[in-house]
Design an enzyme around this catalytic site. Sequence first.
Site, mmCIF file in Angstrom:
data_model
loop_
_atom_site.group_PDB
_atom_site.id
_atom_site.type_symbol
_atom_site.label_atom_id
_atom_site.label_comp_id
_atom_site.label_asym_id
_atom_site.label_seq_id
_atom_site.Cartn_x
_atom_site.Cartn_y
_atom_site.Cartn_z
ATOM 1 C CD GLU A 42 33.759 68.447 34.237
ATOM 2 O OE1 GLU A 42 32.801 68.645 33.479
ATOM 3 O OE2 GLU A 42 34.797 69.135 34.225
ATOM 4 C CE1 TYR A 43 39.383 59.833 31.228
ATOM 5 C CE2 TYR A 43 39.856 58.981 33.424
ATOM 6 C CZ TYR A 43 39.876 58.831 32.051
ATOM 7 O OH TYR A 43 40.395 57.688 31.505
ATOM 8 C CG ASP A 44 38.596 60.774 38.705
ATOM 9 O OD1 ASP A 44 39.235 60.267 37.766
ATOM 10 O OD2 ASP A 44 39.125 61.366 39.661
ATOM 11 C CB SER B 23 70.223 49.680 17.570
ATOM 12 O OG SER B 23 71.306 50.451 17.750
ATOM 13 C CG LEU B 24 68.496 54.857 15.253
ATOM 14 C CD1 LEU B 24 67.870 56.126 15.822
ATOM 15 C CD2 LEU B 24 68.288 54.804 13.748
ATOM 16 C CD GLU C 169 61.153 61.013 14.202
ATOM 17 O OE1 GLU C 169 60.447 61.373 13.260
ATOM 18 O OE2 GLU C 169 61.159 59.859 14.643
ATOM 19 C CE LYS D 117 68.991 57.556 20.427
ATOM 20 N NZ LYS D 117 68.753 57.099 21.803
ATOM 21 C CG ASP E 77 67.070 58.664 27.652
ATOM 22 O OD1 ASP E 77 67.280 57.504 27.245
ATOM 23 O OD2 ASP E 77 67.776 59.235 28.497
ATOM 24 C CE1 TYR F 25 61.108 54.695 17.405
ATOM 25 C CE2 TYR F 25 60.544 56.073 19.288
ATOM 26 C CZ TYR F 25 61.150 54.935 18.760
ATOM 27 O OH TYR F 25 61.790 54.062 19.584
ATOM 28 C CE LYS G 114 73.221 58.421 22.061
ATOM 29 N NZ LYS G 114 73.178 57.887 23.353
ATOM 30 C CB CYS H 243 67.640 72.374 64.694
ATOM 31 S SG CYS H 243 67.011 73.411 63.369
ATOM 32 C CB CYS I 247 65.997 76.825 66.118
ATOM 33 S SG CYS I 247 65.527 75.118 66.436
ATOM 34 C CB CYS J 134 64.249 70.779 63.926
ATOM 35 S SG CYS J 134 64.123 72.091 65.141
ATOM 36 C CB CYS K 82 62.606 75.707 64.379
ATOM 37 S SG CYS K 82 63.797 75.517 63.078
HETATM 38 S S1 IVH Z 1 63.842 55.228 14.895
HETATM 39 C C1 IVH Z 1 65.058 51.842 12.241
HETATM 40 N N1 IVH Z 1 63.093 57.369 16.186
HETATM 41 O O1 IVH Z 1 66.643 55.225 19.928
HETATM 42 C C2 IVH Z 1 64.888 53.033 13.080
HETATM 43 N N2 IVH Z 1 64.248 55.701 17.397
HETATM 44 O O2 IVH Z 1 69.381 53.316 19.102
HETATM 45 C C3 IVH Z 1 64.456 52.695 14.420
HETATM 46 N N3 IVH Z 1 64.527 56.213 19.771
HETATM 47 O O3 IVH Z 1 66.268 51.810 20.176
HETATM 48 C C4 IVH Z 1 64.515 53.733 15.429
HETATM 49 N N4 IVH Z 1 63.490 58.127 19.747
HETATM 50 O O4 IVH Z 1 64.474 53.159 21.206
HETATM 51 C C5 IVH Z 1 63.713 56.184 16.269
HETATM 52 N N5 IVH Z 1 62.335 59.321 17.198
HETATM 53 C C6 IVH Z 1 62.947 58.130 17.281
HETATM 54 C C7 IVH Z 1 63.475 57.650 18.478
HETATM 55 C C8 IVH Z 1 64.133 56.426 18.495
HETATM 56 C C9 IVH Z 1 64.127 57.256 20.491
HETATM 57 C C10 IVH Z 1 65.318 55.093 20.325
HETATM 58 C C11 IVH Z 1 64.888 53.732 19.984
HETATM 59 C C12 IVH Z 1 66.132 53.026 19.538
HETATM 60 C C13 IVH Z 1 67.217 53.962 19.895
HETATM 61 C C14 IVH Z 1 68.278 54.018 18.817
#
Ligand code: IVH
Length: 670
Positions: free
Chosen positions: A36-38, A83-84, A114, A116, A118, A227, A315, A409, A412, A425, A431
Amino acid sequence: MPHQTDAERIAALRREIKRHDHLYYTKDRPEISDAEYDRLFRELVDLETAHPQLITADSPTQRVGASPLDELTKVSHEKPMLSLDSMTDQDDVRAFDARMKRELETDDIVYTAEPKFDGLSVELVYDRGIFMRGATRGDGMIGEDVTINLRTIRALPLQLETHPALPMHLVVRGEVYMRLDEFQLLNRRMTERGEDAFANPRNAAAGALRQLDSRITASRPLTLTCYDIMAVSGASPPTHWDDLEALAAWGLPIPEHRRRCRSIEEVLSFHAATDVMRNALPFEIDGIVVKLDRRNWQDQLGSKSRSPRWAIAYKFSPRKEITVIQDIAVSVGRTGTLTPLALLKPVEVGGVTISRATLHNADEVARKDVRVGDTVKVERAGDVIPAIAERVPIPGETRQDPFVMPDHCPVCGSAVAREGAYFYCTGQTVCIAQLKGAIEHFASKSALDIEGMGKKTIAQLVDLGLVRDLADLYSLTKAQVLTLEGFADRSATLLLESIERSKSVSLDRLLMGLGIRQVGQHIARVLAKQLGSLSKLMSATQEELLQVREIGPEISASLTSFFSEERNRAVIARLIERGLTITSLSTIPLTGSQSLTGKTFVFTGGLAGYSRDQAKELVEQHGGQISSSVSKKTSYVVAGSDPGSKLDQARKLGVRILTETEFTALVTPE
Ligand code: IVH
């Protein structure tokens, strides 16, 4: 209903499609079927093609539209993308909590926790609610402009909802990632095409997002979660939790699983609960992110050069583990394909004990250079079969000989033949690993047409050992059939009668029924017509077969390898011994379901399971038509490996694109 103008209909369709995109990609709660979407999408494409002046940048059809770039341009982020600090130890997390309490001089702290995700981090800029620009994180200060690629991600709204009041300017941070099931599918497609598989969903997502050609990004199944509000004009919500809710209200996808934690104990329990959930999630996460909830607290603490002081990544323990390959076994699939499997010294990866890992095919084993006795890293992505990530070389180790595929194989004992990277095979009719599929094919309408010989019956016949090869079908007794579930006196008689009827068969149907690779209905007919008898065909050399029009090297190789396998010859001899008689050539009537009546198909690229002729015949059997070029009238474009410009054309026209698996499902009605 009052008459709707085309412009009104276009607007209505766009609203409707956006609503369904949101329900499907963000809420995970679709209300309509894909078909339906299509239909809605096709209608919009058709109307926009008729009225190009009505096309707008935020139309769902315009998610892919730009031509390939020479390079990705660099952009400076409005605010550094930090980064974190990451930790895996509970004590470190408690120390973080202690520091927060000390610096804020209170014990009453609230965190938001929340997952993290990947994937890879992106910056999204919205002006007056319109998606203007998006960039990768890069070094945190300067990233790459991937706006047109991001536009192809359906979870990303091109226009935000206007309630609550939209800020003039909004910069959002989120994560682009790929679901595990989609990642598996993509990797299968890549290896079938002879391209290297991606090591993990993150690499696959990064590869897809950093494409110069947004059409490639569009063909890769990316999704998104947001996020963080990095910058906003006007007042910001007072807490991170409120930020997330505002993002959701504007229509952006946010982490569904999250918790407001009033103590560090709650954070630890969220971490433990999320770790358990992790294996059931359809995407990869590698920990949780813990953030101070209140903005004034965040501001008070500020940031170090690369990371904020008010948040951490907590982590999970890694999911890759080291173990040893004890043996390499070879399994035989339903279609006869041989797959090497590493038998491992059992190891726990992410809470699950792993003792086997697929090695895909012989090329993959050679590429990874893994041998019996090697030390390897194994990786588990969701619930799928684990894979060997890489070999870990041990200094001074003495290694065994490289792995070679068996020439017979393992199930068999028939000879093994090769097709590209795949080994299979040749004992298709004998087989056991392939037997159920082989009988289903043999008994099917366009082959021997044994009425009443359904999947369930076949499975029982094989499982009970009543049928060990195709010829055994013709020595079944009524007493045996009566032991099967679902059979009574009358149905058993009917089944035996239809088996009896099938004994008189035309050469083309028999050839088709034997399930010889590359030999579908059309080729079976060509062969029957040209060679006239089974004995001639069985004794024909590759050179002789190549003389026949339409028979190329692949078909002739497949035929000679099939007929040179002693066991296949024996089954044919036994079929004849049990009364199978070959009548003159019949023209095979249309026997399919007619479910594809009115549908036009275009094929592009190579198919793994069919020759072009076979695929064409399948479509025709079901009442469909084949065309050589894509137009608006095309119903489906089936894209195999290395698809050509027809695929681009299909995307441009919004024609539904099918993978080989989807095509198979269409032509194999239950
Ligand atoms: S917050 C200032 N929340 O984790 C805060 N990061 O090294 C900024 N990531 O490069 C990040 N899930 O790509 C935040 N729920 C989440 C996340 C998240 C994944 C990643 C993000 C960042 C790395 C932290």
